[in-house]
Structure formats: structure tokens, C-alpha cells
Design an enzyme around this catalytic site. Sequence first.
Site, PDB file in Angstrom:
ATOM      1  N   TYR A 275       5.750 -47.803  -9.275  1.00 47.21           N
ATOM      2  CA  TYR A 275       5.555 -49.178 -10.308  1.00 47.21           C
ATOM      3  C   TYR A 275       4.055 -49.970  -9.443  1.00 47.21           C
ATOM      4  O   TYR A 275       4.463 -50.531  -9.026  1.00 47.21           O
ATOM      5  CB  TYR A 275       7.220 -50.402  -9.452  1.00 47.21           C
ATOM      6  CG  TYR A 275       6.748 -50.760 -10.491  1.00 47.21           C
ATOM      7  CD1 TYR A 275       6.995 -52.969  -9.634  1.00 47.21           C
ATOM      8  CD2 TYR A 275       6.903 -51.718 -11.756  1.00 47.21           C
ATOM      9  CE1 TYR A 275       6.919 -53.949 -10.666  1.00 47.21           C
ATOM     10  CE2 TYR A 275       7.701 -52.934 -12.845  1.00 47.21           C
ATOM     11  CZ  TYR A 275       6.921 -53.666 -12.269  1.00 47.21           C
ATOM     12  OH  TYR A 275       7.048 -54.783 -13.205  1.00 47.21           O
TER      13      TYR A 275
ATOM     14  N   ASP B 128      -2.921 -49.118  -5.087  1.00 47.60           N
ATOM     15  CA  ASP B 128      -1.577 -50.222  -5.086  1.00 47.60           C
ATOM     16  C   ASP B 128      -1.327 -50.210  -4.315  1.00 47.60           C
ATOM     17  O   ASP B 128      -0.022 -50.142  -4.337  1.00 47.60           O
ATOM     18  CB  ASP B 128      -0.469 -50.183  -6.561  1.00 47.60           C
ATOM     19  CG  ASP B 128       0.475 -51.639  -6.977  1.00 47.60           C
ATOM     20  OD1 ASP B 128       0.847 -51.397  -7.775  1.00 47.60           O
ATOM     21  OD2 ASP B 128       0.133 -52.535  -5.934  1.00 47.60           O
TER      22      ASP B 128
ATOM     23  N   LYS C 200       2.225 -60.615  -2.728  1.00 46.20           N
ATOM     24  CA  LYS C 200       3.325 -60.428  -1.751  1.00 46.20           C
ATOM     25  C   LYS C 200       2.571 -61.364  -1.032  1.00 46.20           C
ATOM     26  O   LYS C 200       2.485 -62.489  -0.810  1.00 46.20           O
ATOM     27  CB  LYS C 200       3.515 -59.571  -1.663  1.00 46.20           C
ATOM     28  CG  LYS C 200       4.250 -58.514  -3.315  1.00 46.20           C
ATOM     29  CD  LYS C 200       4.889 -57.358  -2.627  1.00 46.20           C
ATOM     30  CE  LYS C 200       5.119 -56.733  -3.909  1.00 46.20           C
ATOM     31  NZ  LYS C 200       7.043 -57.439  -4.285  1.00 46.20           N
TER      32      LYS C 200
HETATM   33  P1  KE4 Z   1       4.539 -59.128  -9.250  1.00 48.16           P
HETATM   34  O1  KE4 Z   1       3.410 -58.961 -11.263  1.00 48.16           O
HETATM   35  O2  KE4 Z   1       5.862 -58.813  -9.538  1.00 48.16           O
HETATM   36  O3  KE4 Z   1       4.485 -59.743  -8.880  1.00 48.16           O
HETATM   37  O4  KE4 Z   1       3.659 -57.045  -8.933  1.00 48.16           O
HETATM   38  C1  KE4 Z   1       4.520 -56.517  -9.704  1.00 48.16           C
HETATM   39  C2  KE4 Z   1       3.855 -54.937  -8.130  1.00 48.16           C
HETATM   40  C3  KE4 Z   1       2.448 -53.991  -8.493  1.00 48.16           C
HETATM   41  N1  KE4 Z   1       2.612 -53.152  -7.298  1.00 48.16           N
HETATM   42  C4  KE4 Z   1       3.668 -53.203  -6.873  1.00 48.16           C
HETATM   43  C5  KE4 Z   1       3.548 -51.929  -6.050  1.00 48.16           C
HETATM   44  C6  KE4 Z   1       4.654 -53.713  -6.534  1.00 48.16           C
HETATM   45  O5  KE4 Z   1       5.401 -53.667  -5.565  1.00 48.16           O
HETATM   46  C7  KE4 Z   1       4.831 -55.076  -7.569  1.00 48.16           C
HETATM   47  C8  KE4 Z   1       6.462 -55.606  -7.391  1.00 48.16           C
HETATM   48  N2  KE4 Z   1       7.354 -55.068  -6.809  1.00 48.16           N
HETATM   49  C9  KE4 Z   1       8.423 -55.579  -6.903  1.00 48.16           C
HETATM   50  C10 KE4 Z   1       9.513 -55.399  -6.481  1.00 48.16           C
HETATM   51  N3  KE4 Z   1       9.809 -53.683  -6.524  1.00 48.16           N
HETATM   52  C11 KE4 Z   1       8.822 -56.835  -7.325  1.00 48.16           C
HETATM   53  C12 KE4 Z   1      10.374 -57.272  -7.771  1.00 48.16           C
HETATM   54  C13 KE4 Z   1      10.626 -58.115  -8.849  1.00 48.16           C
HETATM   55  O6  KE4 Z   1      10.174 -57.400  -9.776  1.00 48.16           O
HETATM   56  O7  KE4 Z   1      11.159 -58.899  -9.202  1.00 48.16           O
END
Ligand code: KE4
Length: 430
Positions: free
Chosen positions: A144, A239, A267
Site C-alpha cells: 500500500y 516506500d 509518520k
Molecule cells: P498517508 O497518506 O496515509 O499519510 O500514507 C500512505 C502510506 C504510504 N505508504 C505506506 C507504506 C503506508 O503504510 C501508508 C499509510 N499507512 C496506513 C496504515 N497501514 C495509514 C492508516 C490509514 O490509512 O488510516
Amino acid sequence: MNTFKSDNLFKEALRYIPGGVNSPVRAFKSVGSSPLFITKGIGSKIIDVDGNEFVDYIGSWGPHLFGHNPPFIKKAILDAIENGTSFGAPTELEVKIAKLISELVPSIEMVRMVNSGTEATMSAIRTARGYTGREKFIKFEGCYHGHADYFLIKAGSGALTLGIPTSPGVTKGNAADTLLADYNNIDSVKKLIKQNKNEIAAVIIEPIAGNMGVVRASDIFIKELRQICDQEKIVLIFDEVMTGFRVAQGGAQELFGIKPDLTTFGKIIGGGLPVGAFGGKKEIMEMVAPSGPVYQAGTLSGNPLAMAAGYAALSYIKNHSEIYTILEEKSAYLENGIKDNFKLLMKNYSLNRVGSMSTLFFVEEEVNSFKTAIKSDTVLYGKYFNEMLKRGIYLAPAQFEAAFISTEHSKEDLDKTIKANFESLSFINY
Ligand code: KE4
């Protein structure tokens, strides 16, 4: 456990907010219960509107390496807000944080701040396309990278949890340039490159996946990926939104000893405020506007409050590398306690861990790929989640996520978790 106030708030939230939440995975949809509304986080704990206290293993999905509201980050934010919130103009702190990131992660020669992990990954792909003049890119099933259209093809995290790994609204045109490979399977990458010779701009990967649950890429796989990208002049993007500054001071790339061409962050670098970043080789990053033609922008990118929180977090990481030894000791202690429970209960579930991120899969075989990860019994995970919640342990409300330990998780917290794990596994299996 009294959830009266949370239940009422959720009913009202459903009236005004899609699914009652501002991010799908928070909705507890795949674990068959209603979300708890949280009022406070402090150290390793969170407290909900009904006064229930939990040991928190979500940590806002990764940012809280130092637990909730650590004093040194809180002070940095309070000091910064004395001077205002955002100017839409360059500030000294943006230079300092960019320099600090490049000191901590040697592959980063230049970096651009953004406001989320999604902005970071979509900007990295655009930059790679601009740099190579090519349009296609390879992602891995189960990974993801945020919710930009072209990533939502067999994606992980909430998309996988909710059974919409390929989302409606993503056009065929957008999806056409997204090529899908199998995680930890270098032949699947070679096949795509052969079929799309000189058309692939980038390979993007979670070097340690957290969004199919925790699955670590093998050293040989990452090494071969680096070699192939060099040969084919493909931009290799790590990533590290989740793994950056989580699994090591220099992130997953430090563990592998491999330098990607670009890296995305999120994060932890925001210290709990909205921040993302993408960076890497100077010759690639100089393609980004205004130094180059690849447009990328953001009203609040690099804003003083988020930079103050992020700079405080990264400065602490720079000056206290011992935290990774502490995190490893805490995480190994918990892993060993849970594995002792498996032995007592004669269960051979798969517990994957890298540093302070881990996932308990309800499948009795090694999970080293997306195909094995999705064999996990998600109904059993849902039952486990709810039993742990009753015992004061707050886990990810979805099988295909990671659990995070912070520097603030105490031995008492971990012992409570091991006990709850034994009782919960006993209850759901009998
Ligand atoms: P954000 O756009 O949610 O800040 O980041 C996206 C993203 C990109 N790459 C990786 C490896 C990530 O884990 C994420 C976001 N992680 C999720 C949890 N698996 C965020 C939680 C959510 O979607 O509310």
C-alpha cells in the site's frame, strides 16, 4: 466494557462522515464491532470517551515511536506556535530538517517536504516519470502506497481489509500504467520488464511490507531488484513511510545495505503532525519544480508546526540511537512471550516481526508473500482483536496491518499483553 458514549458518537458520526470515520481502517469494519472514540493518548496508553484505558499498539499507525505526546515534542510544538502557525514562505527549520534527513539517510541527497505519505509516493512516481520520460511503473500486490489512483490496484492496508484492493473510480487509463508483480518473487519483476522493455519509469516497494501485515523482503530479492533497476535504468523507490526511522535509524535501507534512488517518508518524520517527504539522488530530485519541470506543490508543505514536531523527533533519533536497542529488547520480549503461548496452546500461528513492527497471522505456515498472508483467517483475527480489546489491549482493527511498540511500552504493559494474548487465544480456539 462500557462503550455507551462511543456507540452514540459513532451513530452521529455515520450521519455526517462516510462510514463514520475519516480513514476507513479506523472503522473496525473487518473485526465486526464499532470504533472507540479516543480522547487522550499518553505514553503507551490511550483513553476513550467512556474512560476505558488501553495499551496502544497502533500509535496512530506508526508515528508515535516515543509514545503519545512525548514531552520533548509537545514542547517543540508549543514553542513554535508562539511565533504563529504557517507563513507560506521558507523558514530556517525546513533547511535544518532537510539536512538532518540527509544525515540520517545517506541515500537522500535532496528532499522535498509534503503533508502525507500519499503525497510523498505520488510525487516520487511523477518525478521518476519526469526523469526517465517513461510512463509505466511496477508495484507489488499487497503493498500500500497511499490512495493516489494508480496505487489502488491490488493494494494492501484498508483497501485489502475492506476487500476493495482495486478501487472503483480508478480509470482504466490510470490503471494501464500500473504493472503488478509478486512480492519476494524476482521472476515476476523480470517478466514485466521483458514485456514492457524501456517503458518502465520506476519500481516502488515497501522494503519491509507493513500493509499486508508485516512481511520482510528477502535480502537476495532486494539485491536483485537493485541490480535489475540499475541495468534497466529504472528508478528504484523505497516506500519507507512506515519503516523510515522505525526499523533502524536509517530505515529499512540501512538493514538491507541497499541504496534506493528515491525514498518516501511519513509518520515518524512528522512527530504526530501531518508530514510526508520524498527524496534521493540529486540528479533526480533537481527535476522537481522550481529547479526542474516536474511540478509538485503544497500550501502547508514544510509548515513551522509540523517541522518543529518532526525536527524534534528526528533530532532525538539522531542523538539517541540506543532507542533501537531498547525497542528491539521490548519487541523480542513480547514476541517470545507470545510464542511461548503458542507452544502452550499447541498452535503454530505465524508471528512476523522486524524491530518494533509486527503482525500475528492466523495461519499455521510461514508468511513470506502476499499469497501466504491472505491465507490468514480474518474472522479468527476479528475475534482475537475483540478479546484483546476487552482485556485492555488495543491492536490494529484489521489483519493486514502492523502492530507498533514504542519506547514507552513498559514491562508491565508487555506482561499484560502476553497474558491477554494467552487468554484470548484460549477463548477463540475453544
Ligand atoms: P498517508 O497518506 O496515509 O499519510 O500514507 C500512505 C502510506 C504510504 N505508504 C505506506 C507504506 C503506508 O503504510 C501508508 C499509510 N499507512 C496506513 C496504515 N497501514 C495509514 C492508516 C490509514 O490509512 O488510516
